[in-house]
Enzyme design. Structure first.
Site, short mmCIF file in Angstrom:
data_model
loop_
_atom_site.label_atom_id
_atom_site.label_comp_id
_atom_site.label_asym_id
_atom_site.label_seq_id
_atom_site.Cartn_x
_atom_site.Cartn_y
_atom_site.Cartn_z
N GLY A 180 -8.36 9.35 -20.64
CA GLY A 180 -9.47 8.58 -20.06
C GLY A 180 -10.08 9.38 -18.90
O GLY A 180 -10.58 8.82 -17.94
N ALA A 181 -10.03 10.73 -19.02
CA ALA A 181 -10.38 11.59 -17.90
C ALA A 181 -11.86 11.56 -17.54
O ALA A 181 -12.24 11.92 -16.42
CB ALA A 181 -9.97 13.02 -18.20
N GLY A 207 -13.58 8.79 -17.69
CA GLY A 207 -13.87 7.40 -17.30
C GLY A 207 -14.03 7.25 -15.79
O GLY A 207 -13.78 8.15 -15.01
N LEU A 249 -12.40 5.36 -13.53
CA LEU A 249 -11.22 5.41 -12.65
C LEU A 249 -10.81 6.85 -12.37
O LEU A 249 -10.56 7.24 -11.22
CB LEU A 249 -10.05 4.65 -13.31
CG LEU A 249 -8.78 4.68 -12.47
CD1 LEU A 249 -8.86 3.69 -11.32
CD2 LEU A 249 -7.56 4.40 -13.31
N ARG A 257 -12.80 12.14 -24.99
CA ARG A 257 -13.46 12.22 -26.28
C ARG A 257 -14.73 13.08 -26.19
O ARG A 257 -15.17 13.66 -27.17
CB ARG A 257 -13.87 10.80 -26.68
CG ARG A 257 -13.74 10.49 -28.14
CD ARG A 257 -14.14 9.05 -28.37
NE ARG A 257 -13.19 8.13 -27.73
CZ ARG A 257 -12.35 7.36 -28.40
NH1 ARG A 257 -12.33 7.39 -29.71
NH2 ARG A 257 -11.53 6.56 -27.78
N LYS A 282 -3.24 -1.16 -14.90
CA LYS A 282 -3.35 -2.57 -15.20
C LYS A 282 -4.60 -2.83 -16.04
O LYS A 282 -5.49 -1.99 -15.98
CB LYS A 282 -3.35 -3.41 -13.93
CG LYS A 282 -4.61 -3.19 -13.05
CD LYS A 282 -4.67 -4.20 -11.97
CE LYS A 282 -5.59 -5.33 -12.31
NZ LYS A 282 -7.00 -5.09 -11.98
N HIS A 325 -2.08 -7.99 -7.77
CA HIS A 325 -2.20 -7.75 -6.34
C HIS A 325 -1.73 -8.93 -5.48
O HIS A 325 -0.99 -8.76 -4.52
CB HIS A 325 -3.65 -7.43 -5.96
CG HIS A 325 -4.30 -6.38 -6.82
ND1 HIS A 325 -3.61 -5.29 -7.30
CD2 HIS A 325 -5.57 -6.25 -7.28
CE1 HIS A 325 -4.44 -4.53 -8.01
NE2 HIS A 325 -5.62 -5.11 -8.02
N LYS A 331 -14.75 -13.08 -6.22
CA LYS A 331 -15.85 -12.11 -6.16
C LYS A 331 -17.10 -12.80 -5.64
O LYS A 331 -17.23 -14.02 -5.71
CB LYS A 331 -16.10 -11.54 -7.55
CG LYS A 331 -14.91 -10.71 -8.06
CD LYS A 331 -15.36 -9.63 -9.02
CE LYS A 331 -14.20 -8.80 -9.52
NZ LYS A 331 -13.79 -7.74 -8.59
N LYS A 342 -16.16 -8.84 2.18
CA LYS A 342 -14.94 -8.23 1.65
C LYS A 342 -13.90 -8.26 2.75
O LYS A 342 -14.08 -7.67 3.82
CB LYS A 342 -15.20 -6.78 1.20
CG LYS A 342 -13.98 -6.12 0.57
CD LYS A 342 -14.37 -4.90 -0.26
CE LYS A 342 -13.18 -4.06 -0.71
NZ LYS A 342 -12.34 -4.70 -1.72
C1 BG6 Z 1 -8.90 -4.10 -9.05
C2 BG6 Z 1 -9.65 -5.17 -9.76
O1 BG6 Z 1 -7.57 -4.07 -9.49
O2 BG6 Z 1 -8.92 -4.35 -7.65
C3 BG6 Z 1 -11.08 -5.24 -9.24
O3 BG6 Z 1 -9.67 -4.92 -11.16
C4 BG6 Z 1 -11.09 -5.41 -7.75
O4 BG6 Z 1 -11.78 -6.32 -9.86
C5 BG6 Z 1 -10.21 -4.35 -7.08
O5 BG6 Z 1 -12.42 -5.27 -7.31
C6 BG6 Z 1 -10.07 -4.63 -5.59
O6 BG6 Z 1 -9.40 -3.56 -5.00
P1 BG6 Z 1 -9.65 -3.19 -3.48
O7 BG6 Z 1 -8.70 -2.08 -3.20
O8 BG6 Z 1 -11.08 -2.79 -3.36
O9 BG6 Z 1 -9.35 -4.44 -2.69
#
Ligand code: BG6
Length: 484
Positions: A22-23, A25, A27, A56, A152, A244, A334, A339
């Site tokens: 998935g390099a 992608g 993440l 790919r 995950k 989390h 969300k 945040k």
């Molecule tokens: C991810 C979730 O695991 O954690 C995301 O899939 C979420 O939806 C993210 O936004 C939040 O991570 P952090 O480190 O920004 O709080």
């Protein structure tokens, strides 16, 4: 060197081949390669190591390096392996590249770390293929290990997680499986155990006799962005709670482990999950609230009549001696006002006031806040004498901010976890039993919500989430999302 400095020195890992599936992608590009590059720049990526990026798309080593950008010192470690994950071709190529990389390394042993930045079904396909081609095989004669990191979500309920575990255990030993939760890589999250178990002043008070309530918040300002397809089949319970939020809860509430050893810590975390009072489907509404931000259904790749929750709040209890009847309030959502991630531990008010005309209950209980984001640190609210009249008492804050150390830990989670994985240290990764317990615990909630025709409660983007969540903490209110 004093003892503090001694323990602050990072250990550098042995040579390894890091294979990223998935390099190309999101993440890998946003988190994994930058983390590896930083490790390299910090001299924590062994010079004899190689990174093999599998994808790919059509890239050569050169064009993939150009995609990554930056200086050539790090890039010379990176090679590209193109192919379809489900075809043998890529594994044959990979086997040859792995052999060449290991042969190149004169230091011994040369370990192999596979990182599967893929969806659950693809992770299994890749693992099977790797096993078929003998690429996961460790041998008694060779001390080099082969570990696999799984992103995950690990399953989507108890049955699928257990099924995935079983299938993986046919291919790998549990010690080879590294299930990642990036929250565990955050300095502020690791600090929970240090704070609790490297100090004398908190642990004696860390119990029902002194604690009124615990509130864990992970609030996000962003919506689902470009991840509608994934998120609409997941929802906040799977995306944030099962992993989390439960990790934060376990670290906050678990008993003292017998040592800092990976399994000793993980034993206690799992034991904590087993002590959470099971949820009863009949009374679920008294303990759980789910919401959806208005306009969520208009997000790209989201079903127009979606019932997926983007906000979850819960009240739960831990049935053990330490936490008897202490409510734990958890919420995550969300498109909220801000945040902010934190764990707030509110202590009880004093039992009796000696101050004239001030009742014990008039003095707010101490609040210890472990701040995860955006502030990173901790603060403790105390009642103290304010300058002025003799009886002038007010709330003062004792604060510690990681930024005062001149280092911003915010981006380090993947760096920490990749370094630990390269060192073969699984303590910040999730063991199979925790995964299963977490899904088991949430099963009644998942199945009730999934079988219900009701939609989650709508809330305005930028708000605090659905007002209905207030009933969980009533008569008190949730902590504010504004920064304080
Ligand atoms: C991810 C979730 O695991 O954690 C995301 O899939 C979420 O939806 C993210 O936004 C939040 O991570 P952090 O480190 O920004 O709080």
């Amino acid at each position: 060197m004093n003892w503090e400095e001694l323990f602050c020195v990072e250990m550098a890992p042995m040579p390894a081949v890091v294979v990223i599936f998935g390099a190309t992608g999101d993440l890998a590009q946003r988190k994994l390669f930058p983390a590896l590059r930083n490790l390299h720049d910090r001299k924590l990526f062994n010079e004899q190591s190689t990174i093999i990026a599998c994808g790919r798309r059509e890239y050569s080593d050169e064009s993939f390096r150009t995609l990554l950008g930056g200086d050539s010192d790090f890039l010379q470690h990176v090679h590209y392996c193109r192919g379809d994950n489900s075809e043998d071709d890529i594994y044959l190529k990979l086997a040859a590249m792995l052999k060449a990389a290991a042969d190149k390394s004169t230091d011994y042993p040369c370990n192999t770390l596979f990182y599967l930045a893929l969806s659950s079904p693809d992770m299994l396909i890749v693992c099977r293929k790797l096993a078929e081609h003998g690429l996961l095989q460790e041998s008694v004669a060779d001390p080099a290990w082969k570990h696999v990191i799984f992103e995950k979500p690990f399953g989507r309920d108890l049955a699928t997680a257990a099924g995935l575990n079983d299938k993986l255990h046919e291919l790998l030993k549990e010690e080879q499986i590294y299930r990642i939760d990036h929250y565990l890589g955050k300095e502020t999250v690791q600090n929970i155990l240090m704070l609790r178990f490297a100090n004398m002043i908190f642990e004696p008070l860390w119990r029902a006799e002194y604690i009124e309530k615990v509130e864990i918040t992970v609030a996000e300002e962003l919506g689902v962005e470009r991840r509608g397809n994934y998120y609409d089949h997941s929802g906040a319970l799977r995306d944030m709670f099962q992993n989390h939020m439960l990790q934060l809860l376990a670290l906050t509430a678990m008993e003292v482990p017998s040592s800092f050893d990976a399994d000793a810590v993980r034993d206690e975390k799992t034991k904590l999950l087993r002590s959470i009072r099971p949820f009863d489907r009949r009374t679920l509404d008294q303990y759980w609230v789910r919401g959806q931000y208005a306009d969520y259904c208009r997000e790209p790749d989201v079903a127009p009549d979606s019932k997926t929750e983007t906000y979850v709040a819960a009240k739960l209890f831990i049935d053990n001696w330490r936490w008897r009847d202490v409510p734990f309030f958890l919420r995550s959502g969300k498109r909220l006002g801000r945040k902010k991630s934190e764990i707030a531990i509110t202590f009880k008010s004093i039992p009796h006031s000696i101050f004239p005309n001030i009742a014990a209950g008039d003095l707010p209980g101490n609040v210890l806040v472990l701040q995860i984001f955006p502030q990173e640190g901790m603060k403790l609210a105390l009642q103290a004498k304010k300058p002025g009249a003799k009886l002038c008492i007010g709330t003062m804050q004792l604060e510690f901010d990681y930024s005062s150390l001149g280092k911003n830990p915010a981006d380090d989670a993947y760096e920490r976890l990749l370094l630990d994985a390269l060192l073969g240290d699984p303590s910040l990764f999730i063991r199979s039993d925790f995964i299963l317990e977490s899904w088991k615990l949430l099963s009644p909630v998942l199945s009730t919500w999934e079988s219900s025709d009701e939609k989650p409660i709508l809330y305005a983007p930028g708000s605090n989430g659905p007002a209905a969540a207030d009933k969980l903490t009533a008569p008190a209110a949730w902590r504010q999302l504004e920064l304080d």
